[in-house]
Scaffold this active site. Structure first.
Site, PDB file in Angstrom:
ATOM      1  N   THR A 208      -1.856  -7.220  -0.714  1.00 38.52           N
ATOM      2  CA  THR A 208      -0.467  -6.739  -0.718  1.00 38.52           C
ATOM      3  C   THR A 208       0.437  -7.917  -0.354  1.00 38.52           C
ATOM      4  O   THR A 208      -0.051  -8.950   0.121  1.00 38.52           O
ATOM      5  CB  THR A 208      -0.254  -5.638   0.347  1.00 38.52           C
ATOM      6  OG1 THR A 208      -0.382  -6.241   1.645  1.00 38.52           O
ATOM      7  CG2 THR A 208      -1.248  -4.499   0.202  1.00 38.52           C
TER       8      THR A 208
ATOM      9  N   TYR B  86      -1.013  -7.132  17.163  1.00 41.20           N
ATOM     10  CA  TYR B  86      -1.464  -6.367  15.985  1.00 41.20           C
ATOM     11  C   TYR B  86      -2.692  -5.526  16.358  1.00 41.20           C
ATOM     12  O   TYR B  86      -2.723  -4.310  16.137  1.00 41.20           O
ATOM     13  CB  TYR B  86      -1.794  -7.318  14.830  1.00 41.20           C
ATOM     14  CG  TYR B  86      -2.039  -6.589  13.517  1.00 41.20           C
ATOM     15  CD1 TYR B  86      -0.978  -6.054  12.803  1.00 41.20           C
ATOM     16  CD2 TYR B  86      -3.324  -6.422  13.022  1.00 41.20           C
ATOM     17  CE1 TYR B  86      -1.193  -5.383  11.606  1.00 41.20           C
ATOM     18  CE2 TYR B  86      -3.548  -5.751  11.824  1.00 41.20           C
ATOM     19  CZ  TYR B  86      -2.476  -5.236  11.115  1.00 41.20           C
ATOM     20  OH  TYR B  86      -2.688  -4.556   9.933  1.00 41.20           O
TER      21      TYR B  86
ATOM     22  N   MET C 233       0.810  -1.223   0.000  1.00 38.35           N
ATOM     23  CA  MET C 233       0.000   0.000   0.000  1.00 38.35           C
ATOM     24  C   MET C 233       0.840   1.269   0.000  1.00 38.35           C
ATOM     25  O   MET C 233       0.452   2.259  -0.615  1.00 38.35           O
ATOM     26  CB  MET C 233      -0.938  -0.009   1.201  1.00 38.35           C
ATOM     27  CG  MET C 233      -2.222  -0.758   0.914  1.00 38.35           C
ATOM     28  SD  MET C 233      -3.423  -0.550   2.231  1.00 38.35           S
ATOM     29  CE  MET C 233      -3.031  -1.948   3.251  1.00 38.35           C
TER      30      MET C 233
ATOM     31  N   ASP D 270      14.363   3.402   9.147  1.00 38.96           N
ATOM     32  CA  ASP D 270      13.681   2.490  10.058  1.00 38.96           C
ATOM     33  C   ASP D 270      12.748   3.351  10.906  1.00 38.96           C
ATOM     34  O   ASP D 270      13.203   4.207  11.672  1.00 38.96           O
ATOM     35  CB  ASP D 270      14.724   1.781  10.935  1.00 38.96           C
ATOM     36  CG  ASP D 270      14.086   0.823  11.932  1.00 38.96           C
ATOM     37  OD1 ASP D 270      12.860   0.913  12.163  1.00 38.96           O
ATOM     38  OD2 ASP D 270      14.826   0.002  12.493  1.00 38.96           O
TER      39      ASP D 270
HETATM   40  N1  LIG Z   1      -2.652  -5.631   3.714  1.00 35.84           N
HETATM   41  C1  LIG Z   1      -3.713  -5.555   4.476  1.00 35.84           C
HETATM   42  O1  LIG Z   1      -4.700  -6.304   4.314  1.00 35.84           O
HETATM   43  C2  LIG Z   1      -3.799  -4.513   5.558  1.00 35.84           C
HETATM   44  C3  LIG Z   1      -5.035  -4.309   6.179  1.00 35.84           C
HETATM   45  C4  LIG Z   1      -5.147  -3.326   7.162  1.00 35.84           C
HETATM   46  C5  LIG Z   1      -4.059  -2.542   7.482  1.00 35.84           C
HETATM   47  N2  LIG Z   1      -2.870  -2.760   6.869  1.00 35.84           N
HETATM   48  C6  LIG Z   1      -1.764  -1.870   7.245  1.00 35.84           C
HETATM   49  O2  LIG Z   1      -1.325  -1.162   6.103  1.00 35.84           O
HETATM   50  C7  LIG Z   1       0.078  -0.873   6.206  1.00 35.84           C
HETATM   51  C8  LIG Z   1       0.808  -1.352   4.961  1.00 35.84           C
HETATM   52  O3  LIG Z   1       0.591  -2.747   4.845  1.00 35.84           O
HETATM   53  P1  LIG Z   1       0.959  -3.588   3.531  1.00 35.84           P
HETATM   54  O4  LIG Z   1      -0.048  -4.669   3.454  1.00 35.84           O
HETATM   55  O5  LIG Z   1       1.180  -2.671   2.376  1.00 35.84           O
HETATM   56  O6  LIG Z   1       2.337  -4.231   4.030  1.00 35.84           O
HETATM   57  P2  LIG Z   1       3.638  -4.755   3.229  1.00 35.84           P
HETATM   58  O7  LIG Z   1       4.257  -5.768   4.120  1.00 35.84           O
HETATM   59  O8  LIG Z   1       3.280  -5.143   1.846  1.00 35.84           O
HETATM   60  O9  LIG Z   1       4.554  -3.441   3.174  1.00 35.84           O
HETATM   61  C9  LIG Z   1       5.029  -2.863   4.364  1.00 35.84           C
HETATM   62  C10 LIG Z   1       6.303  -2.089   4.090  1.00 35.84           C
HETATM   63  O10 LIG Z   1       6.750  -1.562   5.347  1.00 35.84           O
HETATM   64  C11 LIG Z   1       8.159  -1.736   5.418  1.00 35.84           C
HETATM   65  N3  LIG Z   1       8.611  -1.793   6.814  1.00 35.84           N
HETATM   66  C12 LIG Z   1       8.434  -2.794   7.703  1.00 35.84           C
HETATM   67  N4  LIG Z   1       9.048  -2.493   8.856  1.00 35.84           N
HETATM   68  C13 LIG Z   1       9.622  -1.275   8.691  1.00 35.84           C
HETATM   69  C14 LIG Z   1      10.398  -0.429   9.522  1.00 35.84           C
HETATM   70  N5  LIG Z   1      10.739  -0.782  10.782  1.00 35.84           N
HETATM   71  N6  LIG Z   1      10.806   0.756   9.033  1.00 35.84           N
HETATM   72  C15 LIG Z   1      10.495   1.121   7.769  1.00 35.84           C
HETATM   73  N7  LIG Z   1       9.777   0.365   6.933  1.00 35.84           N
HETATM   74  C16 LIG Z   1       9.353  -0.827   7.391  1.00 35.84           C
HETATM   75  C17 LIG Z   1       8.433  -3.036   4.677  1.00 35.84           C
HETATM   76  O11 LIG Z   1       9.791  -3.111   4.234  1.00 35.84           O
HETATM   77  C18 LIG Z   1       7.437  -2.956   3.528  1.00 35.84           C
HETATM   78  O12 LIG Z   1       8.006  -2.334   2.382  1.00 35.84           O
HETATM   79  C19 LIG Z   1       0.544  -1.543   7.502  1.00 35.84           C
HETATM   80  O13 LIG Z   1       0.540  -0.598   8.561  1.00 35.84           O
HETATM   81  C20 LIG Z   1      -0.522  -2.600   7.753  1.00 35.84           C
HETATM   82  O14 LIG Z   1      -0.647  -2.951   9.106  1.00 35.84           O
HETATM   83  C21 LIG Z   1      -2.713  -3.736   5.915  1.00 35.84           C
END
Ligand SMILES: NC(=O)c1ccc[n+]([C@@H]2O[C@H](COP(=O)([O-])OP(=O)(O)OC[C@H]3O[C@@H](n4cnc5c(N)ncnc54)[C@H](O)[C@@H]3O)[C@@H](O)[C@H]2O)c1
Length: 244
Positions: free
Chosen positions: A185, A150, A18, A60
């Site tokens: 994602t 979470y 995202m 980070d």
């Molecule tokens: N995918 C879903 O269904 C979903 C649903 C609700 C909420 N979310 C939230 O949306 C956000 C994005 O999720 P996503 O599905 O795109 O995840 P993803 O795992 O595809 O991408 C997450 C990104 O965050 C980076 N990351 C992780 N730890 C990090 C750190 N310490 N410092 C900097 N970067 C870091 C990773 O390298 C990765 O590029 C998250 O907060 C997640 O909790 C996701």
């Protein structure tokens, strides 16, 4: 509508999923975007593809000095910060019994402490300009429960958003949370979780997972002046799952 010309945004966790999609959409609407992530290889590749209005910084989100660097490099490049998207996050799948203290602290630091640090170091720059939009990515698990750790952090992000919104409203800084449902994602489409995710999709009233860009539309709206009277609010993008 949703014109972001002249706006400068920071998106964390923007190397994939995202965050990448949010960065892409914000630039598409005219913004300049600093993409940050731990993953330098993917993050710099995405920024390169997005062109001159994108800048990648390895970061980070749990590291306080890292935030200071992101703010100073953004100001050096584009002179101000209008929008912060606190997106980086991790998921957890363990039971209470199996979760160690180290596991718990890790998810707390990445999903929750990072949002505090982002708001702490970016809001002073927004205060100087008497405007800004902070968009904190929570989850439907900030509204209804799922796994320990979470759920805790995502409920916290929802609460922190309201506290910050109340404090920063006097400076015309808006703070809102987005609550995505199941989004396709890399976080959820792992080999070992795909079958469970597809099963879950059958319970979603709209009958499918969302694509990341379907959440980015909400990010663009909240980043834009069209949302100027919304603050301290929850914006749910979940295909109707929490309506049941
Ligand atoms: N995918 C879903 O269904 C979903 C649903 C609700 C909420 N979310 C939230 O949306 C956000 C994005 O999720 P996503 O599905 O795109 O995840 P993803 O795992 O595809 O991408 C997450 C990104 O965050 C980076 N990351 C992780 N730890 C990090 C750190 N310490 N410092 C900097 N970067 C870091 C990773 O390298 C990765 O590029 C998250 O907060 C997640 O909790 C996701």
């Amino acid at each position: 509508m949703f014109n972001l010309d002249g706006k400068v945004a920071i998106v964390t966790g923007a190397a994939q999923g995202m965050g990448e999609s949010h960065a892409r959409k914000l630039i598409g609407q005219g913004a300049k975007v600093v993409l940050t992530d731990l993953n330098e290889e993917k993050g710099s590749q995405v920024a390169k593809e997005l062109g001159d209005n994108a800048l990648f910084i390895k970061h980070d989100v749990t590291d306080e000095d890292g935030w200071k660097k992101v703010v100073s490099e953004t100001l050096a490049k584009w002179g101000k910060i209008d929008v912060l998207v606190n997106n980086a996050g991790i998921t957890v799948t363990k039971s209470i019994d199996d979760t160690t203290e180290a596991d718990y602290l890790k998810v707390f630091q990445i999903n929750q402490l990072s949002v505090f640090l982002g708001m702490k170091y970016v809001s002073p720059e927004m205060i100087k300009n008497k405007q800004g939009s902070i968009i904190n990515i929570s989850s439907i698990n900030g509204l209804v429960g799922a796994k320990i750790g979470y759920t805790d952090t995502k409920f916290a992000v929802r609460g922190m958003t309201k506290a910050a919104a109340l404090e920063l409203a006097q400076y015309n800084i808006r703070v809102n949370s987005i609550h995505p449902g199941a989004i396709a994602t890399p976080m959820v489409m792992q080999e070992d979780t795909r079958a469970a995710v597809e099963q879950f999709a059958k319970m979603i009233p709209l009958g499918r997972l969302a694509e990341p860009e379907e959440v980015s539309g909400m990010v663009v709206y909240l980043a834009s002046d069209e949302s100027r009277y919304s603050t301290g609010s929850e914006f749910v993008v979940d295909g109707g799952i929490t309506a049941q």
